[in-house]
Each structure stands twice: as structure tokens, then as C-alpha cells.
Enzyme design. Structure first.
Site, PDB file in Angstrom:
ATOM      1  N   ASN A  69      35.178  37.681  37.974  1.00  0.00           N
ATOM      2  CA  ASN A  69      35.299  39.142  37.935  1.00  0.00           C
ATOM      3  C   ASN A  69      34.684  39.637  36.625  1.00  0.00           C
ATOM      4  O   ASN A  69      35.285  39.511  35.570  1.00  0.00           O
ATOM      5  CB  ASN A  69      36.783  39.520  38.024  1.00  0.00           C
ATOM      6  CG  ASN A  69      37.012  41.009  37.884  1.00  0.00           C
ATOM      7  OD1 ASN A  69      36.073  41.806  38.007  1.00  0.00           O
ATOM      8  ND2 ASN A  69      38.251  41.402  37.630  1.00  0.00           N
ATOM      9  N   TRP A  70      33.490  40.178  36.739  1.00  0.00           N
ATOM     10  CA  TRP A  70      32.767  40.607  35.527  1.00  0.00           C
ATOM     11  C   TRP A  70      33.327  41.911  34.945  1.00  0.00           C
ATOM     12  O   TRP A  70      32.939  42.314  33.848  1.00  0.00           O
ATOM     13  CB  TRP A  70      31.280  40.797  35.841  1.00  0.00           C
ATOM     14  CG  TRP A  70      30.548  39.520  36.107  1.00  0.00           C
ATOM     15  CD1 TRP A  70      31.071  38.257  36.115  1.00  0.00           C
ATOM     16  CD2 TRP A  70      29.152  39.375  36.394  1.00  0.00           C
ATOM     17  NE1 TRP A  70      30.086  37.337  36.395  1.00  0.00           N
ATOM     18  CE2 TRP A  70      28.893  37.997  36.567  1.00  0.00           C
ATOM     19  CE3 TRP A  70      28.089  40.273  36.531  1.00  0.00           C
ATOM     20  CZ2 TRP A  70      27.616  37.503  36.866  1.00  0.00           C
ATOM     21  CZ3 TRP A  70      26.818  39.785  36.822  1.00  0.00           C
ATOM     22  CH2 TRP A  70      26.591  38.409  36.986  1.00  0.00           C
ATOM     23  N   LYS A  71      34.161  42.590  35.699  1.00  0.00           N
ATOM     24  CA  LYS A  71      34.719  43.879  35.247  1.00  0.00           C
ATOM     25  C   LYS A  71      33.567  44.819  34.844  1.00  0.00           C
ATOM     26  O   LYS A  71      32.555  44.838  35.533  1.00  0.00           O
ATOM     27  CB  LYS A  71      35.730  43.650  34.119  1.00  0.00           C
ATOM     28  CG  LYS A  71      36.802  42.615  34.511  1.00  0.00           C
ATOM     29  CD  LYS A  71      37.932  42.511  33.541  1.00  0.00           C
ATOM     30  CE  LYS A  71      38.935  41.475  34.009  1.00  0.00           C
ATOM     31  NZ  LYS A  71      40.112  41.372  33.162  1.00  0.00           N
ATOM     32  N   HIS A  79      43.617  45.151  41.819  1.00  0.00           N
ATOM     33  CA  HIS A  79      43.533  44.491  40.507  1.00  0.00           C
ATOM     34  C   HIS A  79      44.453  45.202  39.514  1.00  0.00           C
ATOM     35  O   HIS A  79      44.592  46.431  39.552  1.00  0.00           O
ATOM     36  CB  HIS A  79      42.084  44.493  40.006  1.00  0.00           C
ATOM     37  CG  HIS A  79      41.919  43.622  38.798  1.00  0.00           C
ATOM     38  ND1 HIS A  79      42.239  44.067  37.534  1.00  0.00           N
ATOM     39  CD2 HIS A  79      41.506  42.337  38.668  1.00  0.00           C
ATOM     40  CE1 HIS A  79      42.021  43.075  36.672  1.00  0.00           C
ATOM     41  NE2 HIS A  79      41.582  42.014  37.331  1.00  0.00           N
ATOM     42  N   GLU A 115      44.135  46.091  36.566  1.00  0.00           N
ATOM     43  CA  GLU A 115      43.536  47.195  35.797  1.00  0.00           C
ATOM     44  C   GLU A 115      43.401  48.446  36.651  1.00  0.00           C
ATOM     45  O   GLU A 115      43.511  49.571  36.150  1.00  0.00           O
ATOM     46  CB  GLU A 115      42.183  46.745  35.222  1.00  0.00           C
ATOM     47  CG  GLU A 115      42.398  45.788  34.057  1.00  0.00           C
ATOM     48  CD  GLU A 115      41.331  44.727  33.888  1.00  0.00           C
ATOM     49  OE1 GLU A 115      40.220  44.900  34.414  1.00  0.00           O
ATOM     50  OE2 GLU A 115      41.619  43.712  33.232  1.00  0.00           O
ATOM     51  N   GLU A 173      46.008  48.947  21.332  1.00  0.00           N
ATOM     52  CA  GLU A 173      45.475  48.296  22.548  1.00  0.00           C
ATOM     53  C   GLU A 173      46.658  47.861  23.420  1.00  0.00           C
ATOM     54  O   GLU A 173      47.664  47.387  22.903  1.00  0.00           O
ATOM     55  CB  GLU A 173      44.727  47.018  22.168  1.00  0.00           C
ATOM     56  CG  GLU A 173      43.395  47.259  21.531  1.00  0.00           C
ATOM     57  CD  GLU A 173      42.284  47.294  22.553  1.00  0.00           C
ATOM     58  OE1 GLU A 173      42.571  47.219  23.749  1.00  0.00           O
ATOM     59  OE2 GLU A 173      41.135  47.411  22.136  1.00  0.00           O
ATOM     60  N   GLY A 176      42.580  39.807  28.230  1.00  0.00           N
ATOM     61  CA  GLY A 176      42.734  38.363  28.302  1.00  0.00           C
ATOM     62  C   GLY A 176      43.259  37.899  26.956  1.00  0.00           C
ATOM     63  O   GLY A 176      42.617  38.071  25.933  1.00  0.00           O
ATOM     64  N   SER A 197      43.239  34.756  32.007  1.00  0.00           N
ATOM     65  CA  SER A 197      42.784  33.947  30.865  1.00  0.00           C
ATOM     66  C   SER A 197      42.496  32.491  31.220  1.00  0.00           C
ATOM     67  O   SER A 197      42.741  31.595  30.421  1.00  0.00           O
ATOM     68  CB  SER A 197      43.807  34.003  29.728  1.00  0.00           C
ATOM     69  OG  SER A 197      43.914  35.312  29.245  1.00  0.00           O
ATOM     70  N   GLY A 243      38.153  36.320  34.564  1.00  0.00           N
ATOM     71  CA  GLY A 243      37.514  37.484  33.952  1.00  0.00           C
ATOM     72  C   GLY A 243      36.615  37.063  32.804  1.00  0.00           C
ATOM     73  O   GLY A 243      35.450  36.713  32.977  1.00  0.00           O
ATOM     74  N   GLY A 244      37.179  37.056  31.602  1.00  0.00           N
ATOM     75  CA  GLY A 244      36.410  36.814  30.383  1.00  0.00           C
ATOM     76  C   GLY A 244      35.493  35.599  30.450  1.00  0.00           C
ATOM     77  O   GLY A 244      34.306  35.682  30.102  1.00  0.00           O
TER      78      GLY A 244
HETATM   79  P1  PGA Z   1      40.865  37.309  32.370  1.00  0.00           P
HETATM   80  O1  PGA Z   1      40.773  38.319  33.580  1.00  0.00           O
HETATM   81  O2  PGA Z   1      40.450  35.937  32.890  1.00  0.00           O
HETATM   82  O3  PGA Z   1      39.919  37.817  31.328  1.00  0.00           O
HETATM   83  O4  PGA Z   1      42.289  37.300  31.912  1.00  0.00           O
HETATM   84  C1  PGA Z   1      41.090  37.971  34.896  1.00  0.00           C
HETATM   85  C2  PGA Z   1      41.036  39.233  35.728  1.00  0.00           C
HETATM   86  O5  PGA Z   1      41.606  40.239  35.279  1.00  0.00           O
HETATM   87  O6  PGA Z   1      40.420  39.291  36.804  1.00  0.00           O
END
Ligand code: PGA
Length: 322
Positions: free
Chosen positions: A42-44, A139, A141, A237, A243, A283, A304-305
Site C-alpha cells: 500500500n503506497w498510500k 483502511h 486512515e 502527530e 508506522g 509496520s 505500507g512504509g
Molecule cells: P505500515 O502501513 O506498514 O507503514 O504500518 C500499513 C498500512 O497502513 O497499510
């Protein structure tokens, strides 16, 4: 605040009891309920430009082609399915790069209406027409920053299925819910509400991603978390939305995944409970993936990250099978 939280815990505990059934677990790959591993990047809202997105995709594909166990190079049973979720403007071009290597692309988001005056929104038909096979729904977010409710998420899950795509339904607790110790209750509620009206036959196309940011890490890493929280509070924040690098303990994550299967068993039946793929999210790194994937009920990861680094994501996709 504390009073209403207590009420919430009490009412949710009843919901969990209702879902708790005796349940035997099945390992990935057993003959009856084989679950193909699935890794999603997931590149966000990254990277910043189309050129960077193409660099990331080509770098990833090149590394993957040197590896053995992904469906990109190995069509055998049990190979790992790989899906990338680039931002909307990059989907088509990323698909052109990764598609020929057996990697799917998905959409990070859709709106549940088919078309019309919904400025800024994207319809299921649109992402389908540019080659998306998957859609992320619910998701964390989207839930916390953009106000996606379970009713809307349910509509998006059903719209995704209606258009012949596969939803990855994300569930998991907020930081406050984690602090209250109601992770299971929250997951049970989200799974039941977000899958309302989804038929048993459609469940073969549904993947669940269980995003547990801090989970048991709070006990192992409590001093670290205090420092992170203090620092982030200073920086204003939200700790839960990033993450943190702290991954939930493997066994604790597995326990939540098993619990979600009990919810699915109650809603559908044992077959759905045992054959639905459930990813771990939060993470995930090359260092943590092997341990997570060794767990009986973790069928993949939503990353994600680390998915923004071709080498890291390639290593995650090529996790060591035990
Ligand atoms: P993260 O994100 O691996 O950076 O924690 C995962 C996600 O939110 O899809």
C-alpha cells in the site's frame, strides 16, 4: 470519557461472547482449506511523481524476478500472490510495468456511487477499467482521517464485488480502542458490519487485513512507546496513524486472526472461516515477516512504509516459508 468507554466495553463484550465459538485452526496449505499467501504493498500518498512510481515498480519487478517463490515467476500451488496499491494517477502505468510479471494492481479507495456529481471521487467502474483487481476498503486512515463509516465501507465492499473486483477489508483498533483493550470487540463489530449483505459465495473474493498498530508491543516496548508518544505529542502527530516500527507479537497477532475466523464462522460457516485469507498489517518489515508468516492464521501482509523500498518489499514477498 472514561464512563462512556466503560459502557462501550460492556456492550461490546456481549457482542464478542455472541461470536465466540469452539474453533479448530487450519494451517495455510492444508488440503481442505488451502489459503494462498497474499502480500500487498500500500503506497498510500507516495511516491511524489510518476517517474518515481515507475522506478519503484521496475526496481521491484527486477528484484522479484530473481526470486523463487512468487507467482510472478512460479505458477505452482502455494506461490505468493502480490498486489500493489499505487495512488490513482499512477495505476495504469504501474500496471503496465508489473502486470506482465503476474503482479496485480488495486485501488486504495473507491466511492460507492456509480457516477455523478461527486467531485474528487472515483467509481468502481473507473478503477476496474484501468485494470484494478483489488480495492482497499476501510483502511484505518480512511476511517480515522476521512470519516469512512462502517455503513459506507460496507457499501464499498459490495460495490467492489458487484464490479468483479476483490475487496481487501481492513479492520483494526484505533489507539484509544487499543488502550481500552477492546481490539477483539472492535474487529468483530467491523467484520460483521462491513460484510453485511455479502453472500457466502462472494466470500472467496474477500480478503481481510487486520491492522494492529501497537498490539502487545505496548508491554514489551512500553518505555519506547512513552518516548515516541511524548515526541509525537510535541510534534502534534497522531501516534496511531503512522508506522511505528513496533510490530505486534506474532502469537498475539495470530490470536486476533483466529478470533476473526470465529466471527466469520458465526456469520457464515466453517468453510468461509477457514478459507478466507487474513493479512496482518502494521509496520511489517523484512525482519518481522518470516515470524508473522510462520503463524497458522496469518496468510499475508498489508505493507505500507516498507513497500516503498523495492528491496524491502521484494524480501517481504519472498518471505521464508517454514
Ligand atoms: P505500515 O502501513 O506498514 O507503514 O504500518 C500499513 C498500512 O497502513 O497499510
Amino acid at each position: 470519557m472514561k464512563f462512556s468507554a466503560a459502557l462501550l466495553v460492556a456492550s461490546l463484550a456481549a457482542a464478542v461472547d455472541a461470536f465466540s465459538v469452539q474453533h479448530a485452526t487450519t494451517r495455510v496449505g492444508t488440503e481442505m482449506y488451502a489459503r494462498q499467501p497474499i502480500m500487498a504493498g500500500n503506497w498510500k500518498m507516495n511516491p511524489s511523481t510518476e517517474a518515481d512510481a515507475l522506478n519503484l515498480s521496475t526496481g521491484f519487478v527486477a528484484l522479484l524476478n530473481e526470486m523463487e517463490d512468487t507467482c510472478a515467476v512460479d505458477e505452482s500451488e502455494g506461490c505468493t500472490e502480490v498486489v500493489l496499491f499505487p495512488p490513482f494517477p499512477f495505476i495504469s502505468k504501474v500496471r503496465d510495468v508489473v502486470g506482465p510479471h503476474g503482479i496485480s494492481v488495486g485501488s486504495q479507495q473507491i466511492y460507492y456511487e456509480d457516477k455523478g456529481a461527486f467531485t474528487g471521487s472515483v467509481a468502481a467502474s473507473m478503477v476496474k477499467s484501468v485494470g484494478c483487481e483489488y480495492v482497499l476498503c476501510g483502511h484505518s486512515e480512511r476511517r480515522t482521517m476521512f470519516g469512512d463509516s462502517d455503513v459506507n465501507i460496507n457499501a464499498k465492499v459490495r460495490k467492489t464485488l458487484e464490479f468483479g473486483m476483490k475487496p481487501i477489508l481492513c479492520v483494526g483498533e484505533t489507539k484509544d480502542e487499543f488502550d481500552l483493550g477492546i481490539t477483539k470487540e472492535v474487529c468483530a463489530m467491523q467484520v460483521s458490519k462491513d460484510l453485511a449483505g455479502v453472500a457466502k459465495e462472494q466470500m472467496k473474493d474477500v480478503v481481510i487485513a487486520c491492522k494492529l498498530q501497537l498490539c502487545c508491543g505496548i508491554y514489551c516496548f512500553y518505555p519506547v512507546i512513552i518516548i515516541i508518544e511524548t515526541t509525537l505529542a510535541v510534534l502534534d502527530e497522531p501516534v496511531w496513524a503512522i508506522g511505528t516500527g513496533l510490530v505486534c507479537g506474532n502469537n498475539e497477532a495470530n490470536e486476533i486472526h483466529k478470533f476473526i475466523r470465529t466471527v466469520l464462522e458465526k456469520m457464515y460457516d466453517k468453510e468461509v472461516a477457514e478459507s478466507t485469507r487474513i493479512q496482518y498489517g502494521g509496520s511489517v518489515t523484512p525482519d518481522s515477516v518470516d515470524g508473522l508468516m510462520a503463524m497458522s492464521d496469518i496468510d499475508g501482509c498489508l505493507v505500507g512504509g516498507a513497500s516503498l523500498f523495492a528491496d524491502k518489499f521484494a524480501r517481504i514477498v519472498n518471505f521464508k516459508k517454514q
